[in-house]
Design an enzyme around this catalytic site. Sequence first.
Site, PDB file in Angstrom:
ATOM      1  N   PRO A 151      -7.793   4.769 -50.503  1.00 23.87           N
ATOM      2  CA  PRO A 151      -6.840   4.017 -49.674  1.00 23.87           C
ATOM      3  C   PRO A 151      -6.089   4.833 -48.616  1.00 23.87           C
ATOM      4  O   PRO A 151      -5.411   4.261 -47.775  1.00 23.87           O
ATOM      5  CB  PRO A 151      -5.862   3.448 -50.708  1.00 23.87           C
ATOM      6  CG  PRO A 151      -5.947   4.357 -51.886  1.00 23.87           C
ATOM      7  CD  PRO A 151      -7.343   4.893 -51.902  1.00 23.87           C
ATOM      8  N   HIS A 172       0.203  20.701 -47.002  1.00 25.24           N
ATOM      9  CA  HIS A 172       0.939  20.265 -48.197  1.00 25.24           C
ATOM     10  C   HIS A 172       0.893  21.311 -49.312  1.00 25.24           C
ATOM     11  O   HIS A 172       1.705  21.256 -50.240  1.00 25.24           O
ATOM     12  CB  HIS A 172       0.352  18.962 -48.752  1.00 25.24           C
ATOM     13  CG  HIS A 172       0.926  17.718 -48.152  1.00 25.24           C
ATOM     14  ND1 HIS A 172       2.267  17.422 -48.169  1.00 25.24           N
ATOM     15  CD2 HIS A 172       0.326  16.660 -47.544  1.00 25.24           C
ATOM     16  CE1 HIS A 172       2.475  16.229 -47.593  1.00 25.24           C
ATOM     17  NE2 HIS A 172       1.304  15.754 -47.202  1.00 25.24           N
ATOM     18  N   GLU A 179       6.618  14.991 -45.968  1.00 23.42           N
ATOM     19  CA  GLU A 179       5.711  14.587 -44.888  1.00 23.42           C
ATOM     20  C   GLU A 179       6.133  15.069 -43.506  1.00 23.42           C
ATOM     21  O   GLU A 179       5.277  15.376 -42.678  1.00 23.42           O
ATOM     22  CB  GLU A 179       5.525  13.064 -44.901  1.00 23.42           C
ATOM     23  CG  GLU A 179       4.865  12.531 -46.182  1.00 23.42           C
ATOM     24  CD  GLU A 179       3.468  13.093 -46.455  1.00 23.42           C
ATOM     25  OE1 GLU A 179       2.850  13.688 -45.554  1.00 23.42           O
ATOM     26  OE2 GLU A 179       2.999  12.938 -47.610  1.00 23.42           O
ATOM     27  N   GLU A 195      -3.047  15.203 -50.989  1.00 23.40           N
ATOM     28  CA  GLU A 195      -2.961  16.651 -51.151  1.00 23.40           C
ATOM     29  C   GLU A 195      -3.058  17.112 -52.598  1.00 23.40           C
ATOM     30  O   GLU A 195      -2.309  17.999 -53.010  1.00 23.40           O
ATOM     31  CB  GLU A 195      -1.653  17.129 -50.524  1.00 23.40           C
ATOM     32  CG  GLU A 195      -0.358  16.620 -51.218  1.00 23.40           C
ATOM     33  CD  GLU A 195       0.176  15.300 -50.663  1.00 23.40           C
ATOM     34  OE1 GLU A 195      -0.615  14.502 -50.147  1.00 23.40           O
ATOM     35  OE2 GLU A 195       1.386  15.088 -50.768  1.00 23.40           O
ATOM     36  N   ASP A 227       6.068   2.624 -52.353  1.00 23.94           N
ATOM     37  CA  ASP A 227       4.897   2.202 -51.560  1.00 23.94           C
ATOM     38  C   ASP A 227       5.307   1.246 -50.433  1.00 23.94           C
ATOM     39  O   ASP A 227       4.672   1.213 -49.378  1.00 23.94           O
ATOM     40  CB  ASP A 227       3.850   1.493 -52.440  1.00 23.94           C
ATOM     41  CG  ASP A 227       2.968   2.477 -53.206  1.00 23.94           C
ATOM     42  OD1 ASP A 227       3.034   3.690 -52.917  1.00 23.94           O
ATOM     43  OD2 ASP A 227       2.222   2.022 -54.099  1.00 23.94           O
ATOM     44  N   GLU A 281      -3.422  17.968 -45.034  1.00 21.96           N
ATOM     45  CA  GLU A 281      -3.438  18.077 -46.508  1.00 21.96           C
ATOM     46  C   GLU A 281      -3.320  19.526 -46.950  1.00 21.96           C
ATOM     47  O   GLU A 281      -2.661  19.843 -47.938  1.00 21.96           O
ATOM     48  CB  GLU A 281      -4.693  17.426 -47.098  1.00 21.96           C
ATOM     49  CG  GLU A 281      -4.901  15.957 -46.720  1.00 21.96           C
ATOM     50  CD  GLU A 281      -3.679  15.075 -46.855  1.00 21.96           C
ATOM     51  OE1 GLU A 281      -2.803  15.380 -47.680  1.00 21.96           O
ATOM     52  OE2 GLU A 281      -3.578  14.083 -46.102  1.00 21.96           O
ATOM     53  N   GLY A 310      -5.884   8.453 -45.840  1.00 18.62           N
ATOM     54  CA  GLY A 310      -6.693   9.395 -45.072  1.00 18.62           C
ATOM     55  C   GLY A 310      -6.980  10.602 -45.941  1.00 18.62           C
ATOM     56  O   GLY A 310      -8.116  11.068 -46.057  1.00 18.62           O
TER      57      GLY A 310
END
Length: 617
Positions: free
Chosen positions: A271, A304, A323, A276, A380, A301, A273
């Site tokens: 779900p 991260h 992020e 990490e 979420d 990633e 891209g």
Amino acid sequence: MATSIRSPRDPNTLSNYNDWICTHITARFDILFDQKKLVGSVIHKLKSATDGDSREIILDSNHVAIGGVTIDGKPSNWELLPPLEPYGSALKIQLEQGVKLNETIDVEISVQTTEKCTALQWLTPAQTSNKKHPYMFSQCQAIHARSIFPCQDTPDIKSTIDFNISSSLPVIASGLPVRDALGVQSAEGKSLYQFHQRVPIPSYLFALASGDISEAAIGPRSVVATSPDKLQECQWELEADTEKFIGAIEKIVYPYAWGEYNVLILPPSFPYGGMENPIFTFATPSIISKDRENIDVIAHELAHSWSGNLVTNASWEHFWLNEGWTTYLERRILAAVHGEAYRHFSAIIGWKALTDSVEHFGHDHEFTKLITDLKGKDPDDAFSSIPYEKGFNFLFHLETLVGKQKFDQFIPHYFTVFKGKSLDSYEFKSTLLDFFRSDAEASELLDSLDWDTWFYAPGLPPKPQFDTSLVDVVYELSHKWKSLSDTSFKPQPSDIEGLSANQIVVFLEQILLLERPLAPESSKLMGEIYGLAKSENIEVANLYFQVGLKAGDESVVGPTTELLGRIGRMKFVRPLFRSLQKVNRPVAVETFEKYKDFYHPICRAMVEKDLFGKKDI
Ligand code: BES
Ligand code: ZN
């Protein structure tokens, strides 16, 4: 008897993690593909944080079936508390006596996942690339680990992990393989795969995948893992840049701490891209675009591994620390590899995503703040580009304010002070101010910064001056399209010659920004002349369909629904469904019904909310 003495700083966990601290997890699971479940047990080593005051342990759990609990080998009383959505039914374990400060107990829980598990997706052979074997994978961020096993499901607690996983197919986990034990034969034609994570990690980084997976080298400390029939193209996509990226960020922060850096390319229903997961980044196959143009996801990633995985947001309310920092470091990597102009190019793309998200939620919405209030909320639902891009812009602002050279010295300092820890925005602020305390000039600037506006004001931050050298050419082209009907501009394939896929993405975004949408015939013409509908680069195809849908060009409806059946990455799926339903709601609903079993449970739930649910999410 006193319970929870201080209230925890993470509102999205029901666990009493202020009383007990999990320091190590031993997970033993059997992967049962035929029953689509994990069966096994977890042992939590819990350290008492009170001096015998707490007689109960509360762990997060959601939709799991519990077989029993022992404490130091002795059966213990336990119960599931009534569900408190969206956080689940916490597991309450009763202790007969208190435990002295800093002493530990082993809590073993036998557990099975159920079909309501939100963290796992189980694919039938027909849903995989070579259609031969089943496949399963996990996605625990933000609060889905609790649907695999009871745990302190908060980023504020970190534990080392031992994985003992038995499966009929190769297994990947977020730990280093215990080499001697790799694939040891166990019962019924299964093998036991063991991994160890020696760096303490939060629950959301627990990860598993199993299926017909093979590996190929992409660098001196890196492999890519994927379905054998896709291995070569994945290797080609990643082998040129992965080690360059690692080398670049090691110079900016400090050496990579985890041993290997590997990438697992998942089936298309993944779900996100990328995710990490330590040792093994999980990534969508949509980054394999055969042009090496979408591997900024890998830079992200990888970053991260410092921001997020070593230095972690204490709760999802401070998600920008994960992020925003990662987006900042990702762009520093891109600058080191492709030049400073590229960093700005990426930031310009990010600014567009930021304005879209603010537009989507509304300028006053809670979720447009850098620090969000998530009490009673599902993280979420708050997910968007805002923590990424507002966070990036905040750090970029700080960099510009104190000067790049000085900020460069702060970066390793920050990642050293909080290495292995979790922190909130207030600790970030005091660490930054302290670091520059001896520098009068920088201190004055930082003291006069309007911190509260940055932290708590909703909506857009001030827009910085970006270097537009890589976008000017596409802005020009989009201007020509804007006035297509009343100029002599005749679109030609040569208009986009020499442009990178990402420049075409920016071009299409500009077209989407036009006040007056293109006429359906113009949109169609654009797709034909520039070959956009057939692009192998899914970012390009996705945006072209958005342009077509906005223009009301019926000819993109078919290809859009086809794309929705071939990729489950929410970045594409959610906006495409939203646009499709504006043009043709019955087709949108029918398409969702057709593909909902293909989507990951998280994606399915989000699209359901978008199409049928509450409007404010
Ligand atoms: N950690 C995120 C993915 C995530 C966030 C999963 C929140 C669940 C909850 C990951 O690092 C990420 O940001 N992925 C992006 C990559 C992009 C920004 C380069 C994605 O999936 O699009
Ligand atoms: Zn990220």
